[in-house]
Design an enzyme around this catalytic site. Sequence first.
Site, PDB file in Angstrom:
ATOM      1  N   SER A 141       0.850  -1.199   0.000  1.00  0.00           N
ATOM      2  CA  SER A 141       0.000   0.000   0.000  1.00  0.00           C
ATOM      3  C   SER A 141       0.881   1.242   0.000  1.00  0.00           C
ATOM      4  O   SER A 141       2.079   1.166   0.321  1.00  0.00           O
ATOM      5  CB  SER A 141      -0.875  -0.017   1.259  1.00  0.00           C
ATOM      6  OG  SER A 141      -1.555   1.206   1.451  1.00  0.00           O
ATOM      7  N   TYR A 154      -3.980  -0.702  10.056  1.00  0.00           N
ATOM      8  CA  TYR A 154      -3.751  -0.925   8.631  1.00  0.00           C
ATOM      9  C   TYR A 154      -2.343  -0.500   8.235  1.00  0.00           C
ATOM     10  O   TYR A 154      -1.633  -1.214   7.508  1.00  0.00           O
ATOM     11  CB  TYR A 154      -4.793  -0.145   7.828  1.00  0.00           C
ATOM     12  CG  TYR A 154      -4.744  -0.386   6.337  1.00  0.00           C
ATOM     13  CD1 TYR A 154      -5.412  -1.457   5.768  1.00  0.00           C
ATOM     14  CD2 TYR A 154      -4.026   0.461   5.499  1.00  0.00           C
ATOM     15  CE1 TYR A 154      -5.374  -1.685   4.395  1.00  0.00           C
ATOM     16  CE2 TYR A 154      -3.981   0.245   4.130  1.00  0.00           C
ATOM     17  CZ  TYR A 154      -4.653  -0.829   3.592  1.00  0.00           C
ATOM     18  OH  TYR A 154      -4.612  -1.055   2.229  1.00  0.00           O
TER      19      TYR A 154
END
Length: 249
Positions: A141, A154
């Site tokens: 990410s 996350y």
Amino acid sequence: MVFQLTGKTALVTGTSGGLGREMAIALAEAGASVVCVSASNSDETVAAIRAIGGTAEQISADLSDLNGLQDVFLGAQSLFGGIDILVNNAGTIRRAPAAEHSPEDWHAVIDLNLNAVFFLSQLAGRHMIERGSGKIINIASMLSYQGGINVPGYTASKHAVAGITKALANEWAGKGIQVNAIAPGYIETRNTAPIIADEKRYQSILERIPAGRWGRPEDLKGPVVFLASAASDYMNGHVLCVDGGWMAR
């Protein structure tokens, strides 16, 4: 052909929609047989692959249940006789300020985004070591590089995915296995829906993307085929940003 995957079998997680769906279709378009794994059904993904003449089956499983991962992998392996490509795409996100982030939210994210990635890679790695070849592709990410806002679990998980990618590459490159990752930029999916709904934040992100648009799930089709194919045989431990130029800005 260097990008051809005929005769290969790919196990792709998180295939009920979004990035996982498009990557599974891309691998099938390149000739791979695809095992789609998701907590919910992957009927639409399997149907889309079969509609283009591809081969696909699905397994429904909660990958955050680490005790069930071996059954998932063995089940996938039995469908087509082996696993040549693993795409660790399944993930979740829980949004809350760090001061209010609950243990339940933290563990839910870490179990799926990190623990499942490592232990499924471990199962695949053992299998691939025996075969002398294999491709493992993790989905990282932009938050493998940055801190984000209101997503501490996350962010922690995606930093760790980048680290696991490098660690496994160091150990397995000499055994014929390539371990790499894709770090998508800001892509229009269910996970980013709350950001898209915030017009001010959406616009501020858009203004930083040199490509002048948010990404779409199909933007990952080419990169995943590249990393799954012989074209990337000398690439290992790399995190490939597919971000419209976000990281270069």
